[in-house]
Design a protein around this motif. Structure first.
Motif, PDB file in Angstrom:
ATOM      1  N   ASN A  95       0.639  -1.543   0.026  1.00  0.00           N
ATOM      2  CA  ASN A  95       0.604   0.097  -0.026  1.00  0.00           C
ATOM      3  C   ASN A  95       0.658   0.973  -0.230  1.00  0.00           C
ATOM      4  O   ASN A  95       0.846   1.737  -0.849  1.00  0.00           O
ATOM      5  CB  ASN A  95      -0.850  -0.076   1.025  1.00  0.00           C
ATOM      6  N   TRP A  96       1.378   1.453   1.177  1.00  0.00           N
ATOM      7  CA  TRP A  96       2.594   2.756   1.120  1.00  0.00           C
ATOM      8  C   TRP A  96       3.163   2.566  -0.168  1.00  0.00           C
ATOM      9  O   TRP A  96       3.839   3.664  -0.466  1.00  0.00           O
ATOM     10  CB  TRP A  96       2.723   2.978   2.347  1.00  0.00           C
ATOM     11  N   MET A  97       4.264   1.421  -0.143  1.00  0.00           N
ATOM     12  CA  MET A  97       5.005   1.385  -0.930  1.00  0.00           C
ATOM     13  C   MET A  97       4.959   1.749  -2.188  1.00  0.00           C
ATOM     14  O   MET A  97       5.324   2.501  -3.065  1.00  0.00           O
ATOM     15  CB  MET A  97       5.627   0.278  -1.259  1.00  0.00           C
ATOM     16  N   PHE A 121       4.584   5.411  -6.967  1.00  0.00           N
ATOM     17  CA  PHE A 121       3.779   7.213  -7.550  1.00  0.00           C
ATOM     18  C   PHE A 121       3.698   8.216  -7.349  1.00  0.00           C
ATOM     19  O   PHE A 121       3.504   8.906  -8.647  1.00  0.00           O
ATOM     20  CB  PHE A 121       2.136   6.857  -7.169  1.00  0.00           C
ATOM     21  N   ASP A 122       4.058   8.714  -5.524  1.00  0.00           N
ATOM     22  CA  ASP A 122       4.342  10.157  -6.043  1.00  0.00           C
ATOM     23  C   ASP A 122       5.777  10.341  -6.608  1.00  0.00           C
ATOM     24  O   ASP A 122       5.419  11.890  -7.258  1.00  0.00           O
ATOM     25  CB  ASP A 122       4.365  10.273  -4.296  1.00  0.00           C
ATOM     26  N   LEU A 123       7.022   9.756  -6.684  1.00  0.00           N
ATOM     27  CA  LEU A 123       7.933   9.698  -6.656  1.00  0.00           C
ATOM     28  C   LEU A 123       8.784   9.844  -7.974  1.00  0.00           C
ATOM     29  O   LEU A 123       9.577  10.175  -8.964  1.00  0.00           O
ATOM     30  CB  LEU A 123       9.061   9.183  -5.911  1.00  0.00           C
ATOM     31  N   MET A 124       7.891   8.456  -8.643  1.00  0.00           N
ATOM     32  CA  MET A 124       8.120   8.004 -10.324  1.00  0.00           C
ATOM     33  C   MET A 124       7.311   7.952 -11.313  1.00  0.00           C
ATOM     34  O   MET A 124       6.932   7.820 -11.965  1.00  0.00           O
ATOM     35  CB  MET A 124       8.871   6.432  -9.748  1.00  0.00           C
ATOM     36  N   ILE A 126       1.583  10.707  -1.375  1.00  0.00           N
ATOM     37  CA  ILE A 126       2.323  10.325  -0.161  1.00  0.00           C
ATOM     38  C   ILE A 126       3.189  11.591   0.668  1.00  0.00           C
ATOM     39  O   ILE A 126       3.401  11.529   2.116  1.00  0.00           O
ATOM     40  CB  ILE A 126       2.304   8.758   0.034  1.00  0.00           C
ATOM     41  N   LEU A 127       4.532  12.282  -0.281  1.00  0.00           N
ATOM     42  CA  LEU A 127       5.224  12.850   0.075  1.00  0.00           C
ATOM     43  C   LEU A 127       4.945  14.229  -0.367  1.00  0.00           C
ATOM     44  O   LEU A 127       5.543  14.969   0.152  1.00  0.00           O
ATOM     45  CB  LEU A 127       6.259  12.358  -0.230  1.00  0.00           C
ATOM     46  N   MET A 128       4.616  13.820  -1.689  1.00  0.00           N
ATOM     47  CA  MET A 128       4.889  15.318  -1.774  1.00  0.00           C
ATOM     48  C   MET A 128       3.301  15.966  -1.660  1.00  0.00           C
ATOM     49  O   MET A 128       2.062  15.663  -1.855  1.00  0.00           O
ATOM     50  CB  MET A 128       5.069  15.574  -4.129  1.00  0.00           C
TER      51      MET A 128
END
Length: 169
Positions: free
Chosen positions: A106-108, A113-116, A129-131
């Motif tokens: 889930n989180w990975m 998704f967010d970074l790549m 999740i981060l941006m």
């Protein structure tokens, strides 16, 4: 069981859906047809001789000509592991989620998704999740260009190396 034995067992079961097996050290890996990743993952989790009960790491890698998702699997019961990869096109990379096989996906997958920019089809909560939600682009892609500012806040920062060099003089 050694990693290559595990990957050969998967190859015997799935045939040409295992596109490649590499014996590269330290982590031999198998490249899986993206359409088969859930079926292969479920088999590796449920097969009593493999019992891959842990997705210990899932990451995205940008190779300029493609994006790969790399899955590191481990069996606590048998104390062995294996690595799987799927190769995706740079334009709109997408693969099915493994969240239904391993909850840790889930989180990975959200981070990838967010970074790549990889979309995980069927994911229960596919959002950043981060941006920030309104951030444009995916910062770990080789083609990402950081904007000069975000909501009026400059993204330009002084290099700490330059600051340290100035203090020495």
């Amino acid at each position: 069981m050694e990693s290559l034995q595990i990957l050969e067992r998967v190859k015997n079961k799935f045939g040409d859906r295992v596109l490649e097996i590499s014996d590269k050290k330290p982590d031999p890996f198998a490249v899986i047809d993206p359409k088969a990743i859930v079926e292969v993952g479920r088999f590796m989790n449920e097969d009593p001789e493999l019992a891959m009960d842990c997705l210990s790491n899932e990451s995205g890698v940008d190779y300029k000509d493609r994006v790969e998702v790399v899955y590191h699997l481990f069996s606590y019961k048998h104390r062995h592991g294996a690595v799987l990869k799927v190769k995706l096109p740079r334009e709109n990379p997408s693969v099915a989620t493994l969240e239904g096989v391993w909850k840790s996906a889930n989180w990975m997958e959200r981070e990838i998704f967010d970074l790549m920019g990889v979309n995980f089809e069927g994911h229960s909560d596919m959002r950043r999740i981060l941006m920030p939600e309104d951030w444009i682009g995916h910062p770990l892609r080789k083609d990402f260009v950081e904007p000069a500012e975000y909501h009026g806040i400059s993204t330009v920062r002084e290099s700490p190396i330059i600051r340290l060099d100035t203090k020495k003089k």
